[in-house]
Design a protein around this motif. Sequence first.
Motif, PDB file in Angstrom:
ATOM      1  N   LYS A 154      29.221  40.740  39.315  1.00  0.00           N
ATOM      2  CA  LYS A 154      29.197  41.816  40.317  1.00  0.00           C
ATOM      3  C   LYS A 154      27.866  42.564  40.280  1.00  0.00           C
ATOM      4  N   THR A 198      27.786  44.417  43.810  1.00  0.00           N
ATOM      5  CA  THR A 198      29.096  44.997  44.108  1.00  0.00           C
ATOM      6  C   THR A 198      29.709  45.688  42.887  1.00  0.00           C
ATOM      7  N   TYR A 199      28.930  45.837  41.837  1.00  0.00           N
ATOM      8  CA  TYR A 199      29.424  46.451  40.599  1.00  0.00           C
ATOM      9  C   TYR A 199      29.739  47.933  40.811  1.00  0.00           C
ATOM     10  N   GLU A 237      38.222  47.600  43.288  1.00  0.00           N
ATOM     11  CA  GLU A 237      38.700  46.431  44.018  1.00  0.00           C
ATOM     12  C   GLU A 237      39.881  46.756  44.932  1.00  0.00           C
ATOM     13  N   LYS A 243      37.782  47.330  36.853  1.00  0.00           N
ATOM     14  CA  LYS A 243      37.876  46.817  38.225  1.00  0.00           C
ATOM     15  C   LYS A 243      38.340  47.890  39.194  1.00  0.00           C
TER      16      LYS A 243
END
Length: 120
Positions: free
Chosen positions: A75, A80-81, A85, A103
């Motif tokens: 990620k 996208t870290y 989610e 997450k």
Amino acid sequence: MTMNNYHIFKEKLLERKNEIIKILNDLTNEIKELTCSEVCDEGDEAMSAMDSGRKQQIYITLKNELEEIDIALKKIDEGTYGICEMCEEPINKDRLLVKPYAKYCIICREIIEKEGKNKK
């Protein structure tokens, strides 16, 4: 969170990954020794089996953590870290400092835990 902050988390993740790999290697050797060793009597055999079972459970837990770390590292590379989610909101930096492979944000994690408890 800016890309500049990612290096802090990437370092933490890589450091933990290396720790886990070392522990997994040690556990693998210990489990092999336990299963291959000569056992004196039934009591020793039972203790050996329990010890082996505990070590295998630790091994599984660490393997799962290692997978989570690899996902977090991916990620970071993808940019996208640090995004939950579930709700797609940024995960609090303090949470990521404690659990860099998180997450979910705190709120979504609590929702997931409650749903998990209700299903049991």
